[in-house]
Motif scaffolding. Structure first.
Motif, PDB file in Angstrom:
ATOM      1  N   LEU A  66     -16.556  90.277   8.737  1.00  0.00           N
ATOM      2  CA  LEU A  66     -15.998  91.146   7.697  1.00  0.00           C
ATOM      3  C   LEU A  66     -14.541  90.841   7.371  1.00  0.00           C
ATOM      4  N   LEU A  67     -13.865  90.140   8.240  1.00  0.00           N
ATOM      5  CA  LEU A  67     -12.434  89.912   8.073  1.00  0.00           C
ATOM      6  C   LEU A  67     -12.071  89.275   6.732  1.00  0.00           C
ATOM      7  N   PRO A  68     -12.741  88.218   6.273  1.00  0.00           N
ATOM      8  CA  PRO A  68     -12.379  87.664   4.960  1.00  0.00           C
ATOM      9  C   PRO A  68     -12.537  88.676   3.829  1.00  0.00           C
ATOM     10  N   GLN A  69     -13.594  89.449   3.865  1.00  0.00           N
ATOM     11  CA  GLN A  69     -13.798  90.466   2.828  1.00  0.00           C
ATOM     12  C   GLN A  69     -12.720  91.540   2.898  1.00  0.00           C
ATOM     13  N   LEU A  70     -12.357  91.936   4.111  1.00  0.00           N
ATOM     14  CA  LEU A  70     -11.309  92.947   4.264  1.00  0.00           C
ATOM     15  C   LEU A  70      -9.970  92.432   3.740  1.00  0.00           C
ATOM     16  N   LEU A  71      -9.646  91.184   4.058  1.00  0.00           N
ATOM     17  CA  LEU A  71      -8.380  90.619   3.580  1.00  0.00           C
ATOM     18  C   LEU A  71      -8.363  90.525   2.059  1.00  0.00           C
ATOM     19  N   ASP A  72      -9.483  90.107   1.449  1.00  0.00           N
ATOM     20  CA  ASP A  72      -9.564  90.048  -0.016  1.00  0.00           C
ATOM     21  C   ASP A  72      -9.381  91.437  -0.626  1.00  0.00           C
ATOM     22  N   GLU A  73     -10.026  92.437  -0.025  1.00  0.00           N
ATOM     23  CA  GLU A  73      -9.925  93.808  -0.553  1.00  0.00           C
ATOM     24  C   GLU A  73      -8.513  94.344  -0.400  1.00  0.00           C
ATOM     25  N   ILE A  74      -7.871  94.068   0.726  1.00  0.00           N
ATOM     26  CA  ILE A  74      -6.480  94.514   0.932  1.00  0.00           C
ATOM     27  C   ILE A  74      -5.564  93.849  -0.083  1.00  0.00           C
ATOM     28  N   GLU A  75      -5.750  92.552  -0.301  1.00  0.00           N
ATOM     29  CA  GLU A  75      -4.927  91.836  -1.280  1.00  0.00           C
ATOM     30  C   GLU A  75      -5.120  92.426  -2.673  1.00  0.00           C
ATOM     31  N   ARG A  76      -6.368  92.707  -3.046  1.00  0.00           N
ATOM     32  CA  ARG A  76      -6.649  93.273  -4.367  1.00  0.00           C
ATOM     33  C   ARG A  76      -5.995  94.643  -4.531  1.00  0.00           C
ATOM     34  N   VAL A  77      -6.094  95.477  -3.535  1.00  0.00           N
ATOM     35  CA  VAL A  77      -5.515  96.820  -3.609  1.00  0.00           C
ATOM     36  C   VAL A  77      -3.999  96.751  -3.685  1.00  0.00           C
ATOM     37  N   VAL A  78      -3.381  95.863  -2.917  1.00  0.00           N
ATOM     38  CA  VAL A  78      -1.920  95.728  -2.962  1.00  0.00           C
ATOM     39  C   VAL A  78      -1.476  95.234  -4.323  1.00  0.00           C
ATOM     40  N   ARG A  79      -2.178  94.243  -4.870  1.00  0.00           N
ATOM     41  CA  ARG A  79      -1.815  93.731  -6.203  1.00  0.00           C
ATOM     42  C   ARG A  79      -1.921  94.832  -7.261  1.00  0.00           C
ATOM     43  N   GLU A  80      -3.010  95.589  -7.225  1.00  0.00           N
ATOM     44  CA  GLU A  80      -3.190  96.675  -8.191  1.00  0.00           C
ATOM     45  C   GLU A  80      -2.112  97.740  -8.028  1.00  0.00           C
ATOM     46  N   SER A  81      -1.778  98.069  -6.780  1.00  0.00           N
ATOM     47  CA  SER A  81      -0.755  99.087  -6.532  1.00  0.00           C
ATOM     48  C   SER A  81       0.608  98.641  -7.053  1.00  0.00           C
ATOM     49  N   VAL A  82       0.951  97.380  -6.799  1.00  0.00           N
ATOM     50  CA  VAL A  82       2.226  96.856  -7.280  1.00  0.00           C
ATOM     51  C   VAL A  82       2.241  96.837  -8.802  1.00  0.00           C
ATOM     52  N   SER A  83       1.159  96.375  -9.399  1.00  0.00           N
ATOM     53  CA  SER A  83       1.069  96.318 -10.860  1.00  0.00           C
ATOM     54  C   SER A  83       1.196  97.713 -11.467  1.00  0.00           C
ATOM     55  N   GLN A  84       0.483  98.681 -10.903  1.00  0.00           N
ATOM     56  CA  GLN A  84       0.557 100.053 -11.416  1.00  0.00           C
ATOM     57  C   GLN A  84       1.960 100.629 -11.231  1.00  0.00           C
ATOM     58  N   GLY A  85       2.584 100.302 -10.106  1.00  0.00           N
ATOM     59  CA  GLY A  85       3.945 100.792  -9.866  1.00  0.00           C
ATOM     60  C   GLY A  85       4.921 100.254 -10.900  1.00  0.00           C
ATOM     61  N   PHE A  86       4.815  98.942 -11.220  1.00  0.00           N
ATOM     62  CA  PHE A  86       5.687  98.370 -12.245  1.00  0.00           C
ATOM     63  C   PHE A  86       5.406  98.979 -13.607  1.00  0.00           C
TER      64      PHE A  86
END
Length: 101
Positions: A66-86
Motif C-alpha cells: 500500500l505504501l506507493p498508493q499512500l505516498l501518491d495520495e499524500i502527494e495529491r492531497v498536499v498539492r491540492e491543499s497548497v493550490s487551494q491555499g494560494f
C-alpha cells in the motif's frame, strides 16, 4: 442380613481404605486441574506469541504493497491543499499577478 431397624456400623479398616481412596482421588483431581491449568497457560503464551508474529508479518506485507498508493495520495492531497491555499489568498494581494493553471 440387617433389617431396616438395625444400625450397621462400618468396620474401621474399611473406613481407612475409603478415606485413603477419597484422598487419592482428591489428589489426582488436584493434579489434573494443575496440569490442565499449566497446559492452558502454555498454550495461551505460545498462541499469543505466534499470532503476534503472524499478524505483524501480514501488516508489514500489506503496508509495503500500500505504501506507493499512500505516498501518491499524500502527494495529491498536499498539492491540492497548497493550490487551494494560494487561490484563497491571491485575492488578498491585488498587486500580484494571477497564477496560470
Amino acid at each position: 442380613m440387617p433389617t431396616l431397624t438395625d444400625i450397621v456400623h462400618p468396620t474401621s479398616s474399611r473406613e481407612t481404605v475409603d478415606e485413603g481412596a477419597v484422598a487419592e482421588m482428591a489428589a489426582a483431581t488436584d493434579l489434573q486441574a494443575l496440569m490442565a491449568q499449566r497446559v492452558l497457560r502454555h498454550i495461551d503464551s505460545v498462541l499469543d506469541k505466534r499470532l503476534h508474529e503472524a499478524t505483524e508479518q501480514l501488516i508489514r506485507a500489506h503496508l509495503q504493497s500500500l505504501l506507493p498508493q499512500l505516498l501518491d495520495e499524500i502527494e495529491r492531497v498536499v498539492r491540492e491543499s497548497v493550490s487551494q491555499g494560494f487561490e484563497r489568498e491571491v485575492p488578498a494581494f491585488p498587486g500580484q499577478p494571477k497564477r496560470q493553471k
